[in-house]
Design an enzyme around this catalytic site. Structure first.
Site, mmCIF file in Angstrom:
data_model
loop_
_atom_site.group_PDB
_atom_site.id
_atom_site.type_symbol
_atom_site.label_atom_id
_atom_site.label_comp_id
_atom_site.label_asym_id
_atom_site.label_seq_id
_atom_site.Cartn_x
_atom_site.Cartn_y
_atom_site.Cartn_z
ATOM 1 N N LYS A 33 32.952 -55.966 -29.565
ATOM 2 C CA LYS A 33 33.266 -55.444 -30.892
ATOM 3 C C LYS A 33 34.309 -54.338 -30.779
ATOM 4 O O LYS A 33 34.602 -53.843 -29.677
ATOM 5 C CB LYS A 33 32.004 -54.909 -31.577
ATOM 6 C CG LYS A 33 31.345 -53.729 -30.883
ATOM 7 C CD LYS A 33 30.089 -53.290 -31.628
ATOM 8 C CE LYS A 33 29.438 -52.100 -30.926
ATOM 9 N NZ LYS A 33 28.261 -51.608 -31.664
ATOM 10 N N ARG A 129 18.144 -47.208 -38.172
ATOM 11 C CA ARG A 129 19.475 -47.526 -38.688
ATOM 12 C C ARG A 129 19.380 -48.868 -39.397
ATOM 13 O O ARG A 129 19.284 -48.918 -40.614
ATOM 14 C CB ARG A 129 20.484 -47.529 -37.530
ATOM 15 C CG ARG A 129 21.944 -47.531 -37.964
ATOM 16 C CD ARG A 129 22.871 -47.372 -36.771
ATOM 17 N NE ARG A 129 22.726 -48.446 -35.788
ATOM 18 C CZ ARG A 129 23.410 -48.516 -34.655
ATOM 19 N NH1 ARG A 129 24.263 -47.554 -34.335
ATOM 20 N NH2 ARG A 129 23.245 -49.532 -33.823
ATOM 21 N N TYR A 253 51.629 -25.016 -29.380
ATOM 22 C CA TYR A 253 51.069 -24.471 -30.619
ATOM 23 C C TYR A 253 49.967 -23.457 -30.324
ATOM 24 O O TYR A 253 49.108 -23.670 -29.468
ATOM 25 C CB TYR A 253 50.472 -25.591 -31.473
ATOM 26 C CG TYR A 253 51.484 -26.520 -32.078
ATOM 27 C CD1 TYR A 253 52.443 -26.065 -32.978
ATOM 28 C CD2 TYR A 253 51.470 -27.867 -31.765
ATOM 29 C CE1 TYR A 253 53.369 -26.927 -33.544
ATOM 30 C CE2 TYR A 253 52.387 -28.748 -32.328
ATOM 31 C CZ TYR A 253 53.332 -28.265 -33.216
ATOM 32 O OH TYR A 253 54.241 -29.123 -33.775
ATOM 33 N N MET A 301 50.922 -33.896 -31.427
ATOM 34 C CA MET A 301 50.768 -35.252 -31.942
ATOM 35 C C MET A 301 51.284 -36.302 -30.964
ATOM 36 O O MET A 301 50.651 -37.347 -30.764
ATOM 37 C CB MET A 301 51.498 -35.395 -33.277
ATOM 38 C CG MET A 301 51.392 -36.785 -33.888
ATOM 39 S SD MET A 301 52.223 -36.936 -35.481
ATOM 40 C CE MET A 301 51.094 -36.033 -36.536
#
Length: 357
Positions: A33, A129, A253, A301
């Site tokens: 999956k 679940r 950053y 990024m």
């Protein structure tokens, strides 16, 4: 071309599948999956089809992709069907299906398939679940077994905390499963990856290896059984820029890293848009031209920075492994407070190539 790449070793995938089936003792459903946890569902299924007992996917869209690629082995819909009209596709494409709610049983009773269904009836043993409550399980099974629309039923459950080897919850779930199912004379499926690796008593006729197929351990600490897995995905890129900086200079950053000495800093074409963890801390391991190295500064990024100061031969074009055989994906996950599942499934816009066909 941007140098970020993911190399998928299909021979390692086959090794891990064989190991999972050995641990489970009988049959193993290879879980592919989420595009085989980011590895490419079609290519992985093709690599395993000659020996896999079947495949597990989340939904019918994933199953149809495999069928369209020529995969003829059994395919189980692990989340079952979401709408009653999907039963026509399940019939047409000869899919197996998990049943986890009464409304699905009602829909099966109304269906008129060309051949009876193979169903896996899910017991909620404590995951809370999906699945039927223990009090309802036997009556639901009896309904299904009485239907001409049903060929076979497999009893299954799913463990919530099998990756915590000191937690009693797995034994509690296993005990409830056996209490409900032992006298039903059904094939059973309990073992997901952590159960296969860490709970030898929590097995059935069908194992369901997922994460371990791809060579990643589900455990937070080294484990003698999990250590036998072979990593399937190796993610690499290259140094695309080098900066010579004096001591006391901030990088990236937020100035999260400030050089403590005269430093050579390599800029690598890999960032959080590719799926690398944005907040991986200073010191997160990488491999630079085959030698241990470290991330410094905040991940951007499209780029990240590594310390080349102690790698005098490294420079433009140097190969940097982000995770793989030298930097286990679980080690990266531990440093970045994430998970191997998240990293493997979240790798984006990075071309895959395959070896070990």
């Amino acid at each position: 071309m941007r140098p970020a790449r993911a190399l998928i070793d299909l021979a390692a995938l086959r090794h891990n599948y064989r190991f999972a089936r050995e641990l489970g003792g009988r049959k193993a459903l290879a879980v592919v999956k989420a595009d085989a946890y980011g590895h490419g569902a079609v290519r992985c299924a093709q690599a395993l089809e000659g020996e896999a007992d079947g495949f597990g996917v989340a939904c019918i869209e994933e199953a149809l992709e495999l069928r369209e690629a020529g995969i003829r082995a059994p395919i189980l819909l692990l989340e079952g069907f979401f709408e009653a009209d999907e039963l026509a596709l399940i019939d047409a494409h000869d899919l197996w299906c998990v049943v986890q709610a009464e409304w699905q049983i009602d829909a099966i009773e109304r269906a008129r398939p060309s051949k009876p269904f193979t169903l896996w009836l899910k017991l909620d043993s404590g995951m809370h679940r999906l699945g039927l409550a223990a009090a309802d399980y036997r009556a639901s099974l009896q309904r299904l077994q009485a239907m001409p629309q049903v060929r076979e039923v497999v009893a299954m459950t799913h463990f919530a905390r099998a990756d915590e080897l000191d937690c009693e919850r797995t034994d509690e779930q296993r005990a409830l499963f056996h209490q409900v199912c032992d006298e039903l004379r059904l094939a059973t499926s309990l073992g997901n990856s952590p159960a296969l690796l860490g709970w030898p008593s929590a097995q059935g006729e069908w194992a369901r290896p997922g994460l371990m197929l791809y060579g990643a351990t589900p455990f937070a600490a080294p484990h003698p059984v999990a250590d036998r897995l072979q990593p399937v995905m190796t993610v690499t890129s290259k140094v695309i820029g080098v900066r010579e900086l004096a001591a006391g200079e901030p990088i990236g950053y937020g100035a999260r890293f400030v050089t403590r000495r005269p430093s050579r800093i390599g800029v690598v074409a890999m960032g959080y848009a590719d799926g690398y963890p944005q907040f991986a801390p200073n010191g997160t391991p990488v491999s630079i031209d085959g030698r241990p190295g470290e991330l410094v500064g905040r991940v951007s990024m499209d780029m990240l920075t590594v310390d080349l100061t102690d790698h005098p031969a490294a420079g433009l074009g140097s190969r940097v492994e982000l995770w793989g055989g030298q930097v286990p994906v679980g080690e990266l996950a531990a440093h970045s407070e994430g998970s191997a599942y998240q990293l493997l499934c979240g790798l984006k816009r990075v071309p895959r190539s395959y070896v070990g066909e």
